[in-house]
Scaffold this motif. Sequence first.
Motif, short mmCIF file in Angstrom:
data_model
loop_
_atom_site.label_atom_id
_atom_site.label_comp_id
_atom_site.label_asym_id
_atom_site.label_seq_id
_atom_site.Cartn_x
_atom_site.Cartn_y
_atom_site.Cartn_z
N LEU A 141 19.57 2.97 3.30
CA LEU A 141 18.99 1.71 3.79
C LEU A 141 18.41 1.88 5.19
O LEU A 141 17.38 1.28 5.51
N PHE A 142 19.07 2.65 6.03
CA PHE A 142 18.51 2.91 7.37
C PHE A 142 17.16 3.60 7.27
O PHE A 142 16.23 3.30 8.04
N ARG A 143 17.04 4.54 6.32
CA ARG A 143 15.76 5.25 6.16
C ARG A 143 14.67 4.36 5.57
O ARG A 143 13.49 4.69 5.68
N SER B 45 14.28 1.17 6.50
CA SER B 45 14.20 -0.01 7.36
C SER B 45 12.76 -0.44 7.67
O SER B 45 12.52 -1.59 8.03
N ASP B 46 11.80 0.47 7.53
CA ASP B 46 10.40 0.10 7.80
C ASP B 46 9.80 -0.74 6.68
O ASP B 46 8.71 -1.33 6.88
N PHE B 47 10.47 -0.84 5.54
CA PHE B 47 9.89 -1.53 4.40
C PHE B 47 10.49 -2.92 4.17
O PHE B 47 9.91 -3.72 3.45
N ALA B 48 11.63 -3.20 4.77
CA ALA B 48 12.25 -4.52 4.62
C ALA B 48 13.19 -4.76 5.79
O ALA B 48 13.98 -3.87 6.15
N GLY B 49 13.12 -5.96 6.36
CA GLY B 49 13.93 -6.26 7.52
C GLY B 49 15.42 -6.39 7.22
O GLY B 49 16.26 -6.22 8.11
N TRP B 50 15.76 -6.68 5.96
CA TRP B 50 17.17 -6.92 5.62
C TRP B 50 17.97 -5.63 5.47
O TRP B 50 19.21 -5.67 5.42
N THR B 51 17.27 -4.49 5.40
CA THR B 51 17.98 -3.24 5.13
C THR B 51 18.90 -2.83 6.29
O THR B 51 20.00 -2.30 6.05
N THR B 52 18.47 -3.07 7.54
CA THR B 52 19.32 -2.67 8.67
C THR B 52 20.61 -3.46 8.73
O THR B 52 21.70 -2.87 8.84
N PRO B 53 20.59 -4.82 8.66
CA PRO B 53 21.86 -5.55 8.62
C PRO B 53 22.73 -5.17 7.42
O PRO B 53 23.96 -5.08 7.53
N THR C 168 0.81 -1.23 0.00
CA THR C 168 0.00 0.00 0.00
C THR C 168 0.84 1.28 0.00
O THR C 168 0.36 2.33 -0.40
N VAL C 169 2.08 1.18 0.45
CA VAL C 169 2.92 2.37 0.57
C VAL C 169 4.21 2.16 -0.22
O VAL C 169 4.84 1.10 -0.13
N ARG C 170 4.58 3.16 -0.99
CA ARG C 170 5.84 3.11 -1.74
C ARG C 170 6.73 4.26 -1.31
O ARG C 170 6.30 5.41 -1.25
N SER C 171 7.97 3.94 -0.98
CA SER C 171 8.92 4.95 -0.51
C SER C 171 10.08 5.05 -1.48
O SER C 171 10.64 4.03 -1.90
N VAL C 172 10.44 6.27 -1.84
CA VAL C 172 11.58 6.53 -2.72
C VAL C 172 12.56 7.42 -1.96
O VAL C 172 12.21 8.52 -1.54
N THR C 173 13.79 6.93 -1.78
CA THR C 173 14.79 7.64 -0.98
C THR C 173 16.08 7.74 -1.77
O THR C 173 16.45 6.84 -2.51
N GLY C 174 16.77 8.84 -1.60
CA GLY C 174 18.04 9.03 -2.28
C GLY C 174 18.88 10.07 -1.56
O GLY C 174 18.47 10.61 -0.53
N PRO C 175 20.06 10.38 -2.06
CA PRO C 175 20.63 9.81 -3.28
C PRO C 175 21.14 8.39 -3.07
O PRO C 175 21.79 8.10 -2.07
N TRP C 176 20.85 7.53 -4.02
CA TRP C 176 21.29 6.14 -4.01
C TRP C 176 22.37 5.98 -5.07
O TRP C 176 22.19 6.43 -6.20
N GLY D 185 32.86 6.84 0.91
CA GLY D 185 31.73 7.74 0.77
C GLY D 185 30.50 7.06 0.22
O GLY D 185 29.38 7.28 0.73
N VAL D 186 30.66 6.23 -0.80
CA VAL D 186 29.53 5.52 -1.39
C VAL D 186 28.88 4.59 -0.36
O VAL D 186 27.65 4.51 -0.25
N ALA D 187 29.71 3.88 0.42
CA ALA D 187 29.17 2.96 1.41
C ALA D 187 28.37 3.70 2.48
O ALA D 187 27.30 3.23 2.91
N VAL D 188 28.87 4.85 2.93
CA VAL D 188 28.16 5.62 3.96
C VAL D 188 26.83 6.14 3.42
O VAL D 188 25.79 6.06 4.10
N VAL D 189 26.85 6.67 2.20
CA VAL D 189 25.61 7.20 1.61
C VAL D 189 24.58 6.08 1.42
O VAL D 189 23.40 6.23 1.75
N ALA D 190 25.02 4.94 0.90
CA ALA D 190 24.10 3.82 0.70
C ALA D 190 23.56 3.31 2.02
O ALA D 190 22.38 2.94 2.13
#
Length: 294
Positions: free
Chosen positions: A250-252, A254-262, A165-173, A241-246
């Motif tokens: 993923l932290f933002r 985290s409510d949409f998929a459990g694998w994003t935090t690890p 029901t909810v779609r989230s778009v976050t960046g910069p990726w 820098g790329v790893a920190v940004v990515a």
Amino acid sequence: MGPVIPLTLAVLLMLVAALLAVLISLSRVVSVPAGGDLSVLRVTTTRLLWARLAGLAAGLAASWFVSSWNGLGRGPMLAAPVLGIGLLLGTLAGELAAPRPHGPIRGASLEIRRARDYLPGFSARLAGALTLVTVLLLSVTSVTASADDLGRAGRELAMTSPDGTVRSVTGPWPGWFYAWPMLAVLATAFLLSALVVHRVVQRGRPGLDAAARAVDDVQRAHSARVVTAAYGLCVALPLAGVAVVAAGVLFRQSDFAGWTTPAAFGLLGIAVFAAGSAIWYLAELLSRPIIRAS
């Protein structure tokens, strides 16, 4: 207060790298045979040093110019590789300007010199590992990226809630929008590094006596170390820098998929590894071998 913390962290990392450079220099005491005419070798050392400094100055200027071009974040991402390329060009210029054998009597040594005879094993393998991680990470982020609201491909990470029901778009990726210029610059740095190492190995010896040969080998090994360190910085700093940004994206999400935090914590681990590698390469650039006559 925003810029103060990154500036303080950068100064701290520089101090750590400088201390490590002193320790590396103290551990690289090279004994060479006494005697021989080392005048040509001193000229070579001077030309190599000034050429590297000129390349570093040009790299700093180009890096500042590139970083001032924001490009939606692409400018700061490419600043470090551009600086490294400037240093590589300066090293190449110094190798090309190294004096050739001269005098009424000349000789040639029948020996086979190879790149692995001069490349630093640990630093070279570390650079290869960083390159592999960078290519894999940018491949994954490019495949998973989505276009932003203006249709620019590879700038955002889009995710949908489990119920759809909810779609989230976050960046910069760091998708293809950022990946292709970074990979292009890194490929340029790699090819240039290979060219410089080839020149380091193939240039003629300025003298054939034992002392001249020993000092010349130390100079070649130091040039190869500078090349490896410059290329390592080209890879390590943008990877951090790329790893920190990515990870932040993923932290933002985290409510949409459990694998994003690890996965985000894994990316922070990569960032720490890349930052530590950058400190090592910076220390390699600052260190110099200590030559003593036996």
